[in-house]
Design a protein around this motif. Structure first.
Motif, short mmCIF file in Angstrom:
data_model
loop_
_atom_site.label_atom_id
_atom_site.label_comp_id
_atom_site.label_asym_id
_atom_site.label_seq_id
_atom_site.Cartn_x
_atom_site.Cartn_y
_atom_site.Cartn_z
N ASN A 44 1.17 -1.20 -0.10
CA ASN A 44 -0.29 -0.08 -0.51
C ASN A 44 1.02 1.14 -0.07
OD1 ASN A 44 -2.66 1.34 -0.31
ND2 ASN A 44 -2.16 2.36 1.84
N ASN B 100 -2.42 -3.87 0.63
CA ASN B 100 -3.76 -3.45 -0.39
C ASN B 100 -4.00 -4.14 -1.39
OD1 ASN B 100 -5.15 -1.76 -2.71
ND2 ASN B 100 -5.70 -0.91 -0.58
N GLN C 69 -5.40 -3.71 4.04
CA GLN C 69 -5.78 -1.91 4.51
C GLN C 69 -6.68 -2.42 2.84
OE1 GLN C 69 -3.88 1.47 6.24
NE2 GLN C 69 -4.53 2.68 3.84
N ASN D 155 -8.02 1.11 0.64
CA ASN D 155 -8.26 2.81 0.75
C ASN D 155 -9.30 3.13 0.34
OD1 ASN D 155 -5.22 2.88 1.10
ND2 ASN D 155 -4.97 2.68 -1.19
N ALA D 156 -10.72 2.66 -1.11
CA ALA D 156 -11.26 2.94 -1.20
C ALA D 156 -12.62 2.25 -1.33
CB ALA D 156 -10.85 3.90 -2.95
N PRO E 147 -12.72 3.33 4.26
CA PRO E 147 -11.42 2.28 3.95
C PRO E 147 -11.57 1.32 5.61
CG PRO E 147 -10.68 4.73 4.22
CD PRO E 147 -12.48 4.96 4.46
N HIS E 148 -10.89 0.13 4.57
CA HIS E 148 -10.74 -0.15 5.95
C HIS E 148 -9.94 -0.72 6.07
CE1 HIS E 148 -14.99 -0.36 5.20
NE2 HIS E 148 -15.19 -2.14 5.93
N TYR E 149 -9.46 -2.26 7.06
CA TYR E 149 -8.17 -2.20 7.54
C TYR E 149 -8.07 -4.26 8.55
CZ TYR E 149 -7.49 -1.68 12.82
OH TYR E 149 -7.58 -1.56 14.08
#
Length: 163
Positions: free
Chosen positions: A71, A81, A116, A118-119, A158-160
């Motif tokens: 990422n 990512n 992660q 991002n979008a 966003p998520h992780y």
């Protein structure tokens, strides 16, 4: 239905590009605006840390694919990512979950510590539900972060997940 994940190969490249391009052309999930040619796909997929295809074990048909890559760089290089694409007629059959689960394991095996996104577009309810089911954490909302194909803007989330 049972699935297996394999690295993309010359045998599966055209299917992977076609599935990727369907999502790009839908204009509601991927940030890319232009489809890939076969040669562009070959180069793009080879540049990833891993590009995998999900194959139906019974028929051998490619049903989905994903890319996994860093990422960021340097001090944030331990965060990866990914992007996932499922053939339109294979959606709702567990292909996406198979892709994400394999990606989590693959990311960990490659030495990443965090995955992660991002979008994630707020209207992508299937993805949001899957990420919640698999234990991802939402990081907030970026208002109007995604320009939809029809011209309006949607929020992104966003998520992780720690690997």
């Amino acid at each position: 239905m049972s699935f297996s994940i394999y690295p993309v190969s010359e045998t599966t490249l055209a299917d992977a590009v076609a599935i990727w391009n369907c999502v790009v052309e839908d204009g509601v999930a991927f940030p890319q605006e232009a489809p890939l040619t076969l040669d562009e796909g070959r180069t793009f997929f080879a540049a990833q840390s891993f590009t995998g295809v999900c194959v139906d074990d019974a028929s051998g048909r490619v049903l989905g694919m994903y890319i996994l890559h860093p990422n960021n760089v340097g001090r944030c290089g331990h965060i990866c990512n990914a992007s996932y694409a499922v053939a339109r007629d294979a959606r709702g059959q567990g292909v996406g979950e198979c892709l994400v689960r394999d990606c989590i394991a693959r990311g960990k095996a490659l030495g990443f510590g965090v995955l992660q996104f991002n979008a994630v577009v707020a209207t992508n309810h299937v993805a949001l539900s899957l990420y919640k089911k698999l234990g991802f954490t939402q990081l907030g909302v970026i208002p109007k972060g995604f320009h939809m194909d029809d011209g309006h803007y949607e929020d992104i989330i966003p998520h992780y997940i720690e690997l």
